[in-house]
Design a protein around this motif. Structure first.
Motif, PDB file in Angstrom:
ATOM      1  N   PHE A  36      15.538 -20.565 -22.140  1.00 34.19           N
ATOM      2  CA  PHE A  36      16.905 -20.170 -21.804  1.00 34.19           C
ATOM      3  C   PHE A  36      16.895 -19.051 -20.767  1.00 34.19           C
ATOM      4  N   ALA A  37      15.978 -18.108 -20.927  1.00 36.12           N
ATOM      5  CA  ALA A  37      15.874 -17.003 -19.966  1.00 36.12           C
ATOM      6  C   ALA A  37      15.470 -17.531 -18.590  1.00 36.12           C
ATOM      7  N   ASP A  48       9.984 -15.581  -6.789  1.00 42.23           N
ATOM      8  CA  ASP A  48       9.062 -14.462  -7.036  1.00 42.23           C
ATOM      9  C   ASP A  48       7.957 -14.835  -8.016  1.00 42.23           C
ATOM     10  N   ILE A  49       8.271 -15.702  -8.953  1.00 43.80           N
ATOM     11  CA  ILE A  49       7.252 -16.096  -9.946  1.00 43.80           C
ATOM     12  C   ILE A  49       6.645 -17.463  -9.650  1.00 43.80           C
ATOM     13  N   GLY A  50       7.033 -18.035  -8.505  1.00 48.21           N
ATOM     14  CA  GLY A  50       6.404 -19.276  -8.059  1.00 48.21           C
ATOM     15  C   GLY A  50       6.889 -20.537  -8.744  1.00 48.21           C
ATOM     16  N   ILE A  51       8.154 -20.542  -9.147  1.00 45.50           N
ATOM     17  CA  ILE A  51       8.728 -21.704  -9.824  1.00 45.50           C
ATOM     18  C   ILE A  51       9.962 -22.162  -9.059  1.00 45.50           C
ATOM     19  N   SER A  52      10.095 -23.461  -8.875  1.00 40.39           N
ATOM     20  CA  SER A  52      11.275 -23.991  -8.189  1.00 40.39           C
ATOM     21  C   SER A  52      12.425 -24.116  -9.191  1.00 40.39           C
ATOM     22  N   ARG A  53      13.632 -24.244  -8.671  1.00 46.35           N
ATOM     23  CA  ARG A  53      14.814 -24.431  -9.524  1.00 46.35           C
ATOM     24  C   ARG A  53      14.664 -25.706 -10.346  1.00 46.35           C
ATOM     25  N   GLN A  54      14.134 -26.760  -9.717  1.00 45.99           N
ATOM     26  CA  GLN A  54      13.949 -28.023 -10.432  1.00 45.99           C
ATOM     27  C   GLN A  54      12.974 -27.847 -11.595  1.00 45.99           C
ATOM     28  N   GLU A  55      11.865 -27.157 -11.374  1.00 45.42           N
ATOM     29  CA  GLU A  55      10.894 -26.925 -12.450  1.00 45.42           C
ATOM     30  C   GLU A  55      11.518 -26.110 -13.578  1.00 45.42           C
ATOM     31  N   ALA A  56      12.296 -25.100 -13.222  1.00 44.44           N
ATOM     32  CA  ALA A  56      12.957 -24.271 -14.231  1.00 44.44           C
ATOM     33  C   ALA A  56      13.947 -25.091 -15.043  1.00 44.44           C
ATOM     34  N   ASP A  57      14.723 -25.927 -14.362  1.00 46.52           N
ATOM     35  CA  ASP A  57      15.701 -26.763 -15.063  1.00 46.52           C
ATOM     36  C   ASP A  57      15.019 -27.775 -15.982  1.00 46.52           C
ATOM     37  N   GLU A  58      13.925 -28.364 -15.507  1.00 46.85           N
ATOM     38  CA  GLU A  58      13.188 -29.321 -16.341  1.00 46.85           C
ATOM     39  C   GLU A  58      12.611 -28.638 -17.575  1.00 46.85           C
ATOM     40  N   ALA A  60      13.719 -25.885 -18.987  1.00 42.62           N
ATOM     41  CA  ALA A  60      14.833 -25.470 -19.856  1.00 42.62           C
ATOM     42  C   ALA A  60      15.383 -26.635 -20.654  1.00 42.62           C
ATOM     43  N   ALA A  61      15.262 -27.846 -20.127  1.00 43.84           N
ATOM     44  CA  ALA A  61      15.780 -29.038 -20.807  1.00 43.84           C
ATOM     45  C   ALA A  61      14.882 -29.532 -21.926  1.00 43.84           C
ATOM     46  N   ARG A  62      13.647 -29.042 -21.990  1.00 39.15           N
ATOM     47  CA  ARG A  62      12.715 -29.502 -23.033  1.00 39.15           C
ATOM     48  C   ARG A  62      13.185 -29.060 -24.409  1.00 39.15           C
ATOM     49  N   TRP A  63      12.894 -29.860 -25.404  1.00 44.19           N
ATOM     50  CA  TRP A  63      13.256 -29.529 -26.784  1.00 44.19           C
ATOM     51  C   TRP A  63      12.256 -28.590 -27.415  1.00 44.19           C
ATOM     52  N   LEU A  64      10.999 -28.931 -27.318  1.00 48.67           N
ATOM     53  CA  LEU A  64       9.984 -28.109 -27.964  1.00 48.67           C
ATOM     54  C   LEU A  64       9.130 -27.568 -26.892  1.00 48.67           C
TER      55      LEU A  64
END
Length: 64
Positions: A36-37, A48-58, A60-64
């Motif tokens: 969530f964060a 800054d941390i080397g993550i794309s928006r798409q990677e972050a969204d994917e 965040a969508a994970r259950w576990l």
């Protein structure tokens, strides 16, 4: 030898099983809070941390 002594090393005792379950749930909740964060970060923060928006969204969508 009683059956309880014979199988003691094969199965966790109830308090130990409860502790393992509690730790697993705590880990799951910590990962969930982290996801969530991650979803709340702005694009420049993700870069800054080397993550794309798409990677972050994917993530965040994970259950576990």
């Amino acid at each position: 030898m009683p059956a309880t002594e014979r199988h003691r090393g094969l199965r966790p005792e109830r308090p130990e099983l409860f502790g393992l379950t509690r730790r697993a749930i705590a880990l799951w909740l910590a990962r969930r809070r982290g996801r969530f964060a991650l979803a709340d970060l702005q694009d420049h923060q993700l870069r800054d941390i080397g993550i794309s928006r798409q990677e972050a969204d994917e993530e965040a969508a994970r259950w576990l």
